[in-house]
Scaffold this motif. Structure first.
Motif, short mmCIF file in Angstrom:
data_model
loop_
_atom_site.label_atom_id
_atom_site.label_comp_id
_atom_site.label_asym_id
_atom_site.label_seq_id
_atom_site.Cartn_x
_atom_site.Cartn_y
_atom_site.Cartn_z
N THR A 1 0.63 0.28 49.34
CA THR A 1 1.45 1.13 48.50
C THR A 1 2.02 0.32 47.37
O THR A 1 1.88 -0.89 47.32
CB THR A 1 2.60 1.74 49.32
N SER A 2 2.69 1.00 46.45
CA SER A 2 3.22 0.33 45.27
C SER A 2 4.34 -0.63 45.61
O SER A 2 4.71 -1.45 44.78
CB SER A 2 3.73 1.37 44.27
N ASN B 1 -8.43 4.02 44.09
CA ASN B 1 -9.30 2.87 43.82
C ASN B 1 -10.41 3.14 42.82
O ASN B 1 -11.00 2.18 42.31
CB ASN B 1 -9.90 2.37 45.14
N LYS C 1 -5.74 -3.03 47.91
CA LYS C 1 -6.39 -1.76 47.62
C LYS C 1 -6.09 -0.69 48.65
O LYS C 1 -6.38 0.47 48.44
CB LYS C 1 -7.90 -1.95 47.49
N SER D 1 -3.40 3.99 47.56
CA SER D 1 -3.89 3.47 46.29
C SER D 1 -5.14 4.22 45.84
O SER D 1 -6.06 4.45 46.62
CB SER D 1 -4.21 1.98 46.43
N SER E 1 -9.62 6.78 47.53
CA SER E 1 -8.27 6.27 47.80
C SER E 1 -8.22 5.45 49.07
O SER E 1 -9.08 5.53 49.95
CB SER E 1 -7.28 7.44 47.89
N HIS F 1 -0.73 5.20 43.49
CA HIS F 1 -1.12 6.45 44.16
C HIS F 1 -1.47 7.56 43.17
O HIS F 1 -1.62 8.71 43.60
CB HIS F 1 -0.02 6.96 45.11
N ASP G 1 1.92 0.54 38.52
CA ASP G 1 1.28 -0.47 39.35
C ASP G 1 -0.07 -0.83 38.72
O ASP G 1 -0.47 -0.24 37.72
CB ASP G 1 1.09 0.05 40.78
N ALA H 1 -2.97 1.69 41.72
CA ALA H 1 -2.38 1.45 43.03
C ALA H 1 -1.06 2.16 43.21
O ALA H 1 -0.49 2.12 44.31
CB ALA H 1 -2.19 -0.05 43.25
#
Length: 511
Positions: free
Chosen positions: A130-131, A220, A127, A218, A235, A196, A174, A194
């Motif tokens: 990054t991707s 959330n 969480k 990410s 995030s 972004h 993602d 996730a």
């Protein structure tokens, strides 16, 4: 002489041990002996301080280890095929297997518990990431979820409701952590991923209407303002953003016949890399700047929500605190401390100034802001593992879900014990409760979504076979009270959100 005979006996024993060990190493067939010979030839020209005999023995040992792993790998593949075949057959025929007939029931329970712990570690790490970390984790999560399905597939599914898949929302690159439906017209679906980004979708057509790309981590959670066209996102970049949106709904299209395109002989559980890449929203408008940025946390902001009226917001973070902000000035009004570990979720009451925060410390707390001069807090203790979410109902109840595989219904007037407990076979993620029908939707780690009433009676399990349902962990559920044709949404690690039509018979609603 005694000393000499003792030494000779010890020497003979040591020689026999070395001989026995050497024989055990060289128990290979003729085809297997060819591979170490090749390795020995290759090593003859290499510079090494080890004697050739020792190097040869090491090669033999490594060769045996390699063959053992190959055998285990092949056995594991065959076992997965048998498990998947059994799951599909049981799901298709509606059969169940009595737990008393399982000779290794205790072993299965232990294995399921360990896989649930691994899933929680993956979620906790991911969480804030990054991707780029999604692709190497995908095979691990697939294996974990397949192992958990061994236990869950043996339980009876006595459906008391009609559940039908209506629409799939595919476009994120993602996993999707959270989703929400707007409270004002036009009604759109929002997803937090996730990758972004947060996206807004047309509920009827499944088309992406808008993408928000203002976060550096990410995304959330996502929640919509009660009266205005504003969204609140939390995030992993340690901030929460408030951003405005304007969307125009496309004309509705005739629904596609999903069942006609299904191939019953194909298992889609591992086909996640190709899905979504080509179907991404290439023409979707993008917003990159937030109207308000909330910065006070020292860790990942895992969730955020609007207080009643929309003039204040609350955020929950991994820094073990929740913050209350004024929307107009972006100033920090209160810092809510008391949890011993990271927060996992926060939720506000629909009509009163009440906030509930969940934490990994196995508790959730109720914060009362109805009196402007002072705010009180009550601690709810009843779970044995991380409380993944706690949400309000229309009445005076709170429903909490946990990684201890239970969901509990609480009365705000009596915090000592829950009024109902629902026991499941997998960890429970972000739950939601229908305001009109008072039905609890439970998203699970094992790819299942189950429906219960407030008394703990199981109503249904959403379909999950081939493409009918999620192929990864289900992270969140959200009810849509304004659209009866598509009144429940779910999202998960398979990078898609799904809209469902849930039809509860009137007789069950009366009960």
């Amino acid at each position: 002489m005694p000393v000499e005979s003792g030494n000779s006996a010890a020497a003979r024993q040591a020689k026999q041990k070395r001989k026995s060990h050497s024989l055990s190493i060289r128990r290979t067939n003729s085809t297997e002996q060819e591979r170490p010979a090749i390795h020995r030839d290759m090593l003859e020209g290499q510079d090494s301080k080890l004697p050739m005999a020792l190097r040869s023995n090491l090669l033999d040992l490594f060769g045996q280890i390699e063959r053992e792993f190959e055998n285990l790998y092949l056995e594991n593949i065959e076992l997965r095929r048998e498990i998947e075949s059994l799951n599909e057959r049981l799901a298709g025929e509606g059969q169940t297997v009595d737990g008393g007939d399982l000779s290794k029931g205790a072993l299965k329970t232990k294995a399921s518990h360990s896989t649930s712990q691994l899933s929680q570690k993956l979620k906790t790490t991911y969480k804030a990431s990054t991707s780029k970390t999604w692709r190497p984790l995908a095979p691990i999560i697939t294996t974990v979820k397949k192992s958990e399905s061994i236990v869950s597939s043996f339980k009876a599914t006595t459906s008391r409701a009609v559940c039908q898949l209506v629409k799939e929302y595919v476009g994120h690159r993602d996993g999707i952590w959270d989703l929400s439906v707007t409270r004002t017209q036009p009604l759109v679906l929002g997803t937090a991923s996730a990758d972004h980004c947060a996206m807004l979708w047309s509920i009827e057509t499944g088309k992406c209407l808008l993408k928000y790309a203002g976060h550096a981590g990410s995304v959330n959670s996502i929640k919509f303002h009660p009266t205005e066209q504003m969204a609140l996102t939390a995030s992993g970049d340690q901030t929460a953003h408030i951003w405005r949106y304007m969307v125009q709904l496309p004309l509705p299209q005739p629904p596609a016949d999903i069942s006609a395109s299904l191939d019953d002989d194909v298992d889609f559980s591992d086909k996640d890399e190709a899905d979504g890449e080509a179907d991404g929203p290439n023409e979707c408008p993008t917003v990159r700047v937030a109207s308000t940025t909330l910065r006070s946390h020292q860790g990942v902001v895992i969730a955020a929500d609007w207080l009643v009226g929309g003039k204040q917001v609350v955020t929950a973070s991994w820094d073990r605190a929740a913050n209350l902000y004024d929307v107009e000035t972006s100033e920090l009004v209160h810092t809510l401390t008391g949890h011993d570990q990271e927060l996992t979720h926060c939720c506000t009451h629909p009509t009163q100034r009440l906030v509930v925060t969940s934490s990994r410390d196995t508790t959730f707390r109720l914060w009362d802001f109805r009196d402007p001069s002072i705010h009180s807090v009550n601690v709810f203790q009843g779970h044995t593992d991380t409380v993944t979410s706690a949400v309000f109902t229309v009445g005076d109840n709170v429903v909490s879900g946990s990684d201890d595989r239970t969901v509990k219904v609480w009365d705000l007037k009596n915090m000592r014990s829950p009024i109902a407990t629902i026991r499941t076979d997998s960890a429970v993620n972000r739950i939601s409760v229908s305001a009109n029908q008072r039905i609890i939707a439970l998203p699970h780690d094992n790819r299942q979504v189950r429906l219960f009433d407030m008394t703990g009676v199981r109503l249904a399990r959403l379909p999950r076979s081939n493409r009918q349902g999620h192929r990864r962990m289900v992270c969140c559920s959200a009810w849509n009270e304004e659209n009866q044709a598509c009144n429940l949404f779910t999202c998960g690690f398979d990078r898609q959100a799904i809209g469902w039509n849930i039809n509860i018979p009137a007789l069950l609603q009366e009960k």
